[in-house]
Design a protein around this motif. Structure first.
Motif, short mmCIF file in Angstrom:
data_model
loop_
_atom_site.label_atom_id
_atom_site.label_comp_id
_atom_site.label_asym_id
_atom_site.label_seq_id
_atom_site.Cartn_x
_atom_site.Cartn_y
_atom_site.Cartn_z
N ALA A 1 29.92 15.38 -43.04
CA ALA A 1 29.34 15.56 -44.37
C ALA A 1 28.14 16.50 -44.23
O ALA A 1 27.12 16.11 -43.64
N VAL A 2 28.27 17.72 -44.73
CA VAL A 2 27.27 18.76 -44.51
C VAL A 2 26.73 19.25 -45.84
O VAL A 2 27.48 19.48 -46.79
N LYS A 3 25.42 19.42 -45.90
CA LYS A 3 24.76 20.01 -47.07
C LYS A 3 24.11 21.32 -46.65
O LYS A 3 23.42 21.39 -45.62
N LEU A 4 24.33 22.36 -47.44
CA LEU A 4 23.71 23.65 -47.18
C LEU A 4 22.94 24.12 -48.40
O LEU A 4 23.51 24.28 -49.48
N PHE A 5 21.64 24.33 -48.23
CA PHE A 5 20.83 25.01 -49.22
C PHE A 5 20.67 26.45 -48.74
O PHE A 5 20.21 26.68 -47.62
N THR A 6 21.02 27.41 -49.58
CA THR A 6 20.91 28.80 -49.16
C THR A 6 20.51 29.67 -50.33
O THR A 6 20.68 29.28 -51.49
N HIS A 7 19.98 30.84 -50.03
CA HIS A 7 19.53 31.77 -51.07
C HIS A 7 20.74 32.27 -51.87
O HIS A 7 21.88 32.18 -51.41
N ASP B 1 12.25 21.71 -55.26
CA ASP B 1 12.69 20.59 -56.08
C ASP B 1 14.02 20.04 -55.58
O ASP B 1 14.23 18.82 -55.53
N LYS B 2 14.93 20.93 -55.22
CA LYS B 2 16.25 20.49 -54.77
C LYS B 2 16.18 19.73 -53.44
O LYS B 2 16.81 18.68 -53.29
N VAL B 3 15.44 20.27 -52.49
CA VAL B 3 15.32 19.58 -51.20
C VAL B 3 14.54 18.28 -51.37
O VAL B 3 14.88 17.26 -50.75
N GLY B 4 13.54 18.29 -52.23
CA GLY B 4 12.78 17.07 -52.49
C GLY B 4 13.66 15.98 -53.08
O GLY B 4 13.54 14.80 -52.71
N LYS B 5 14.55 16.34 -53.98
CA LYS B 5 15.47 15.37 -54.58
C LYS B 5 16.42 14.81 -53.53
O LYS B 5 16.72 13.60 -53.51
N LEU B 6 16.90 15.67 -52.63
CA LEU B 6 17.76 15.20 -51.55
C LEU B 6 17.03 14.18 -50.68
O LEU B 6 17.58 13.13 -50.32
N LEU B 7 15.78 14.48 -50.35
CA LEU B 7 14.99 13.58 -49.51
C LEU B 7 14.79 12.22 -50.18
O LEU B 7 14.80 11.19 -49.52
N SER B 8 14.62 12.24 -51.49
CA SER B 8 14.34 11.00 -52.22
C SER B 8 15.58 10.17 -52.50
O SER B 8 15.52 8.93 -52.49
N LEU B 9 16.73 10.86 -52.72
CA LEU B 9 17.88 10.13 -53.26
C LEU B 9 19.17 10.22 -52.44
O LEU B 9 19.97 9.27 -52.47
N HIS B 10 19.39 11.34 -51.73
CA HIS B 10 20.74 11.58 -51.24
C HIS B 10 20.86 11.83 -49.74
O HIS B 10 21.96 12.13 -49.27
N LEU B 11 19.79 11.72 -48.98
CA LEU B 11 19.84 12.10 -47.58
C LEU B 11 20.86 11.29 -46.79
O LEU B 11 21.50 11.79 -45.87
N ASP B 12 21.04 10.02 -47.17
CA ASP B 12 21.95 9.15 -46.42
C ASP B 12 23.41 9.57 -46.57
O ASP B 12 24.27 9.12 -45.81
N LYS B 13 23.72 10.47 -47.51
CA LYS B 13 25.10 10.91 -47.73
C LYS B 13 25.54 11.97 -46.72
O LYS B 13 26.73 12.26 -46.61
N LYS C 1 18.79 15.61 -38.68
CA LYS C 1 19.82 16.14 -39.57
C LYS C 1 19.49 17.56 -40.05
O LYS C 1 20.37 18.31 -40.46
N PHE C 2 18.21 17.94 -40.02
CA PHE C 2 17.75 19.19 -40.64
C PHE C 2 17.73 20.35 -39.66
O PHE C 2 17.35 20.21 -38.49
N LEU C 3 18.14 21.51 -40.15
CA LEU C 3 17.94 22.77 -39.44
C LEU C 3 17.69 23.86 -40.47
O LEU C 3 18.53 24.12 -41.33
N LEU C 4 16.53 24.48 -40.41
CA LEU C 4 16.16 25.59 -41.28
C LEU C 4 16.23 26.87 -40.48
O LEU C 4 15.63 26.98 -39.40
N LEU C 5 16.97 27.85 -41.00
CA LEU C 5 17.11 29.16 -40.36
C LEU C 5 16.70 30.23 -41.36
O LEU C 5 17.36 30.43 -42.37
N ASP C 6 15.60 30.92 -41.06
CA ASP C 6 15.11 31.95 -41.98
C ASP C 6 14.65 33.15 -41.17
O ASP C 6 14.41 33.06 -39.96
#
Length: 350
Positions: free
Chosen positions: A49-55, A87-99, A128-133
């Protein structure tokens, strides 16, 4: 025996690619497939189960393409901009990280508040986190183990796509091939503006194709066939688009407002299309200006310059954005959009 099986599988995949057949391999033991002597230790088990936030530009969306090629239906991609990523990453941290087993953030960065929240997680969740910029303004994130900000490597400018591609290949999540490697390099050249120095119109046309097709069609095109060679239909569309770009630049060159911005002489223009081409063309046409700021009131301000002494990453950072020395961006805050709306539609004084 294992090496013979690996060779046979590699040959099968190569033949399938030449025939235009897409093959996706799923296995709980993917980290043991195609392994080479001495490299097994560097492979990671495949997350389910993978989540990707990207530009949401071509570079960021290409990270989404790589993620889909690597993880198939097991990845959920969220295309984000500077005004909503935190806001999106904050919401994940608060509500959905366990998914999720794995969370990637590519070609875009989080602010100090969100970075501190990630760093404050327990060891299991933080891993679980990896940021690549690759933006210089995000270099401060390298203080964290879960963040890797690389502006350039061995004298070559990096892009979000190149960083994610290298990671996925090294981790064993993605099998490299010539077509995909060529695609990644074209994205890198356009995003870093190396295409201009090398005169590589193919890289520029790939970016044009992104805006012609739109995000969803572009993603489907390059997840189905990663070859960056254009079809006859795509070539015709690109020729038509180039005519439109030239006409658009000619019209906008008459609508520049000159203003002092933090001791720089800036040219301000309101536009919503062909941002990079427009910015660089206007900078070349107006050498007396230090940089061009292209304002898209519904979304973002884009900054472009051709001058070595101007660092637009620093300018954009003042306004809550970031980027490179010659190309950067910052969000248009909701409060500003509301204020402009109020001014435009204010009740006239009798």
């Amino acid at each position: 025996m294992k090496s013979q099986a690996n060779a046979s599988m590699q040959e099968f995949l190569a033949r399938a690619e030449r025939m235009g057949i897409k093959v996706q391999i799923r296995s709980d033991n993917l980290d043991t497939l195609f392994s080479e002597p001495g490299r097994h230790e560097s492979r990671k088990s495949r997350p389910h189960a993978v989540k990707l936030f990207t530009h949401n530009d071509t570079d960021g969306v290409s990270c989404g393409i790589l993620g889909k090629l690597a993880f198939g239906d097991d990845i959920q991609v969220d295309y984000s901009n500077y005004d909503d990523i935190n806001d999106k990453v904050g919401k994940l941290l608060s509500l959905h990280l366990d998914k999720y087993d794995q969370v990637f953030i590519t070609d875009i960065s989080v602010n100090e508040e969100i970075a501190a929240r990630i760093e404050g997680l327990g060891m299991h969740d933080k891993k679980k986190f990896l940021l690549l910029d690759h933006h210089q303004t995000a270099d401060w994130l390298n203080r964290y183990e879960w963040a890797r900000v690389t502006v350039e490597s061995a004298g070559v400018k990096a892009s979000g796509t190149t960083l994610f591609y290298d990671y996925l290949v090294q981790a064993g999540f993605l099998l490299p091939n010539d077509a995909l490697s060529q695609y990644v390099e074209l994205v890198r050249q356009y995003d870093t503006w190396d295409w201009k120095e090398h005169g590589n119109q193919h890289a520029k046309q790939l970016n044009d194709l992104f805006y012609i097709l739109g995000r969803d069609r572009f993603v489907h095109r390059f997840t189905s066939n990663s070859s960056p060679n254009f079809t006859d239909t795509e070539a015709i569309l690109l020729a038509i688009e180039q005519e439109k770009i030239e006409k658009y630049i000619k019209g906008k060159s008459k609508d520049i407002y000159v203003q002092n911005v933090h001791n720089y002489k800036a040219g301000i223009v309101f536009a919503e299309q062909y941002i990079s081409e427009l910015g660089n063309a206007l900078a070349e046409l107006n050498p007396e200006l230090d940089f061009i700021a292209i304002v898209n009131m519904s979304r973002v301000i884009s900054y472009r310059t051709i001058k070595e002494e101007v660092n637009l990453g620093d300018v954009a950072a003042i306004f809550g954005g970031g980027g490179h020395a010659k190309a950067a961006g910052s969000p248009v805050p909701k409060e500003i959009r509301q204020a402009v709306t109020n001014l435009l539609f204010a009740v006239p004084i009798a």
